[in-house]
Design a protein around this motif. Structure first.
Motif, PDB file in Angstrom:
ATOM      1  N   VAL A 192       0.843  -1.194   0.000  1.00 44.23           N
ATOM      2  CA  VAL A 192       0.000   0.000   0.000  1.00 44.23           C
ATOM      3  C   VAL A 192       0.880   1.247   0.000  1.00 44.23           C
ATOM      4  CG1 VAL A 192      -1.775   1.281   1.256  1.00 44.23           C
ATOM      5  CG2 VAL A 192      -1.799  -1.228   1.265  1.00 44.23           C
ATOM      6  N   ILE A 193       0.467   2.257  -0.763  1.00 47.63           N
ATOM      7  CA  ILE A 193       1.146   3.550  -0.723  1.00 47.63           C
ATOM      8  C   ILE A 193       0.539   4.359   0.410  1.00 47.63           C
ATOM      9  CG2 ILE A 193       1.609   5.697  -1.944  1.00 47.63           C
ATOM     10  CD1 ILE A 193       1.537   4.172  -4.543  1.00 47.63           C
ATOM     11  N   ALA A 194       1.339   4.611   1.444  1.00 48.34           N
ATOM     12  CA  ALA A 194       0.867   5.347   2.617  1.00 48.34           C
ATOM     13  C   ALA A 194       1.360   6.785   2.553  1.00 48.34           C
ATOM     14  CB  ALA A 194       1.366   4.674   3.891  1.00 48.34           C
ATOM     15  N   SER A 195       0.748   7.643   3.359  1.00 48.82           N
ATOM     16  CA  SER A 195       1.133   9.046   3.387  1.00 48.82           C
ATOM     17  C   SER A 195       1.200   9.523   4.831  1.00 48.82           C
ATOM     18  CB  SER A 195       0.129   9.895   2.598  1.00 48.82           C
ATOM     19  OG  SER A 195       0.494  11.263   2.632  1.00 48.82           O
ATOM     20  N   ASP A 196       2.358  10.044   5.228  1.00 50.22           N
ATOM     21  CA  ASP A 196       2.515  10.657   6.541  1.00 50.22           C
ATOM     22  C   ASP A 196       2.333  12.159   6.405  1.00 50.22           C
ATOM     23  OD1 ASP A 196       3.117   8.179   7.667  1.00 50.22           O
ATOM     24  OD2 ASP A 196       5.258   8.407   7.235  1.00 50.22           O
ATOM     25  N   GLU A 197       1.886  12.793   7.479  1.00 49.83           N
ATOM     26  CA  GLU A 197       1.666  14.231   7.460  1.00 49.83           C
ATOM     27  C   GLU A 197       2.544  14.908   8.503  1.00 49.83           C
ATOM     28  OE1 GLU A 197      -2.408  15.252   7.941  1.00 49.83           O
ATOM     29  OE2 GLU A 197      -3.109  13.948   6.318  1.00 49.83           O
ATOM     30  N   TYR A 198       3.142  16.038   8.113  1.00 48.96           N
ATOM     31  CA  TYR A 198       3.967  16.833   9.011  1.00 48.96           C
ATOM     32  C   TYR A 198       3.482  18.274   8.962  1.00 48.96           C
ATOM     33  CZ  TYR A 198       6.912  12.723   8.491  1.00 48.96           C
ATOM     34  OH  TYR A 198       7.370  11.430   8.457  1.00 48.96           O
ATOM     35  N   LYS A 199       3.286  18.864  10.126  1.00 49.22           N
ATOM     36  CA  LYS A 199       2.822  20.244  10.225  1.00 49.22           C
ATOM     37  C   LYS A 199       4.024  21.165  10.416  1.00 49.22           C
ATOM     38  CE  LYS A 199      -1.562  18.969  10.283  1.00 49.22           C
ATOM     39  NZ  LYS A 199      -2.511  19.291   9.195  1.00 49.22           N
ATOM     40  N   VAL A 200       4.063  22.245   9.648  1.00 49.12           N
ATOM     41  CA  VAL A 200       5.177  23.182   9.747  1.00 49.12           C
ATOM     42  C   VAL A 200       4.673  24.618   9.734  1.00 49.12           C
ATOM     43  CG1 VAL A 200       6.860  21.632   8.677  1.00 49.12           C
ATOM     44  CG2 VAL A 200       5.536  23.190   7.241  1.00 49.12           C
ATOM     45  N   ASP A 201       5.413  25.483  10.426  1.00 53.59           N
ATOM     46  CA  ASP A 201       5.227  26.924  10.326  1.00 53.59           C
ATOM     47  C   ASP A 201       6.418  27.479   9.564  1.00 53.59           C
ATOM     48  OD1 ASP A 201       2.871  26.885  11.723  1.00 53.59           O
ATOM     49  OD2 ASP A 201       3.742  27.540  13.624  1.00 53.59           O
ATOM     50  N   VAL A 202       6.149  28.207   8.503  1.00 51.00           N
ATOM     51  CA  VAL A 202       7.206  28.722   7.631  1.00 51.00           C
ATOM     52  C   VAL A 202       7.132  30.241   7.603  1.00 51.00           C
ATOM     53  CG1 VAL A 202       8.215  28.666   5.320  1.00 51.00           C
ATOM     54  CG2 VAL A 202       6.987  26.655   6.200  1.00 51.00           C
ATOM     55  N   CYS A 203       8.248  30.892   7.912  1.00 51.43           N
ATOM     56  CA  CYS A 203       8.310  32.351   7.874  1.00 51.43           C
ATOM     57  C   CYS A 203       8.942  32.791   6.557  1.00 51.43           C
ATOM     58  CB  CYS A 203       9.131  32.874   9.045  1.00 51.43           C
ATOM     59  SG  CYS A 203       9.258  34.682   9.080  1.00 51.43           S
ATOM     60  N   LEU A 204       8.180  33.527   5.752  1.00 48.67           N
ATOM     61  CA  LEU A 204       8.668  34.071   4.488  1.00 48.67           C
ATOM     62  C   LEU A 204       8.851  35.575   4.633  1.00 48.67           C
ATOM     63  CD1 LEU A 204       6.250  32.287   1.973  1.00 48.67           C
ATOM     64  CD2 LEU A 204       8.509  31.522   2.717  1.00 48.67           C
ATOM     65  N   LYS A 205       9.946  36.088   4.082  1.00 49.80           N
ATOM     66  CA  LYS A 205      10.181  37.525   4.106  1.00 49.80           C
ATOM     67  C   LYS A 205      10.423  38.032   2.685  1.00 49.80           C
ATOM     68  CE  LYS A 205      11.517  38.148   8.875  1.00 49.80           C
ATOM     69  NZ  LYS A 205      12.322  38.969   9.798  1.00 49.80           N
ATOM     70  N   ARG A 206       9.953  39.225   2.455  1.00 48.64           N
ATOM     71  CA  ARG A 206       9.963  39.807   1.118  1.00 48.64           C
ATOM     72  C   ARG A 206      11.371  40.186   0.666  1.00 48.64           C
ATOM     73  NH1 ARG A 206       5.626  43.425  -1.393  1.00 48.64           N
ATOM     74  NH2 ARG A 206       6.661  44.704  -2.957  1.00 48.64           N
ATOM     75  N   ASN A 207      11.688  39.830  -0.572  1.00 49.07           N
ATOM     76  CA  ASN A 207      12.887  40.286  -1.274  1.00 49.07           C
ATOM     77  C   ASN A 207      12.514  40.371  -2.746  1.00 49.07           C
ATOM     78  OD1 ASN A 207      15.238  40.654  -2.694  1.00 49.07           O
ATOM     79  ND2 ASN A 207      16.263  38.813  -1.953  1.00 49.07           N
ATOM     80  N   PRO A 208      12.313  41.566  -3.285  1.00 47.69           N
ATOM     81  CA  PRO A 208      11.847  41.692  -4.669  1.00 47.69           C
ATOM     82  C   PRO A 208      12.819  41.137  -5.705  1.00 47.69           C
ATOM     83  CG  PRO A 208      12.477  43.830  -3.777  1.00 47.69           C
ATOM     84  CD  PRO A 208      12.472  42.877  -2.627  1.00 47.69           C
ATOM     85  N   PHE A 209      14.069  40.852  -5.296  1.00 47.90           N
ATOM     86  CA  PHE A 209      15.033  40.277  -6.232  1.00 47.90           C
ATOM     87  C   PHE A 209      15.282  38.791  -5.973  1.00 47.90           C
ATOM     88  CE2 PHE A 209      15.941  44.797  -6.643  1.00 47.90           C
ATOM     89  CZ  PHE A 209      16.037  44.933  -8.018  1.00 47.90           C
ATOM     90  N   SER A 210      14.433  38.163  -5.170  1.00 50.09           N
ATOM     91  CA  SER A 210      14.566  36.724  -4.937  1.00 50.09           C
ATOM     92  C   SER A 210      14.014  35.951  -6.122  1.00 50.09           C
ATOM     93  CB  SER A 210      13.817  36.308  -3.669  1.00 50.09           C
ATOM     94  OG  SER A 210      13.768  34.890  -3.573  1.00 50.09           O
TER      95      SER A 210
END
Length: 225
Positions: A192-210
């Motif tokens: 069987v193809i199973a799926s695990d779940e992971y919860k994350v908090d991701v902080c993104l910061k603005r950079n107009p040249f990214s």
């Protein structure tokens, strides 16, 4: 199976107070223990963008709706595979440069900018790779490569992730965004193809040249219970 986690030295040499990406609210200050010097350089002074052929990112005229792009989702899960709890000082880790080159540059994870390099000659220079790494982390570091070294983008020697982000919520403003996301890890369990779940908090910061669609990943925190 739990994803790879880098073991960080317990020697703490600094503390960085981050405003705008708290665990419960974007108004809360969050402290991240640092294991090394953080090379934060203002994006306006980081590189000669004209010489690198970088165009500023075009943001939506209103921040009423924010959507993670496929480029950003792929970057988040690939960075999460490096460390379940990413913070800026990890750009100083001995293995980070090789991980970035193998899993981002060679694996075609650099947005439209990397695609343009691939179409040009299939190679990235030292400075181009340093720019893309800065675009991802906001940390300016010098790669341990000769100035004339070229990285073969067609050499897919890195890890191909089995992880995806399919749902998320967010809070914040156009400058700093806190994303609450679920990472799904598919694997075979018996027949069987199973799926695990992971919860994350991701902080993104603005950079107009990214090259990662106008934002860099300041931090990732695993909040799986």
């Amino acid at each position: 199976m739990r994803l790879k986690q880098v073991i960080v030295s317990s020697l703490l040499v600094g503390t960085i107070a981050i405003s705008g990406c708290g665990a419960d609210s974007v108004k809360e200050e969050k402290e991240i223990k640092s294991t090394g010097n953080v090379n934060e350089v203002d994006w306006a002074d980081a590189f000669d963008y004209e010489e690198l052929g970088v165009e500023p990112y075009t943001y939506a005229p209103s921040f009423d709706v924010f959507e993670l792009s496929d480029v950003q989702k792929d970057a988040i899960v690939t960075l999460y595979e490096y460390s379940l709890n990413w913070n800026p000082s990890m750009a100083e880790n001995d293995d980070w440069q090789e991980y970035y080159i193998s899993n981002f540059v060679r694996m075609y994870r650099g947005g439209d900018y990397l695609k343009a390099l691939y179409d040009r000659d299939g190679k990235a220079s030292k400075e181009e790779a340093e720019y893309m790494q800065y675009s991802l982390t906001g940390q300016k570091i010098s790669f341990n490569l000769d100035d004339g070294a070229l990285i073969d983008i067609e050499d897919y020697s890195g890890f191909s992730p089995e992880n995806t982000i399919q749902d998320y919520t967010y809070e914040g403003n156009s400058e700093t965004i806190l994303v609450h996301a679920t990472i799904y890890h598919e694997h075979v369990s018996g027949e069987v193809i199973a799926s695990d779940e992971y919860k994350v908090d991701v902080c993104l910061k603005r950079n107009p040249f990214s090259c990662y669609d106008g934002y860099y990943i300041y931090s990732i925190k695993d909040v799986t219970t």
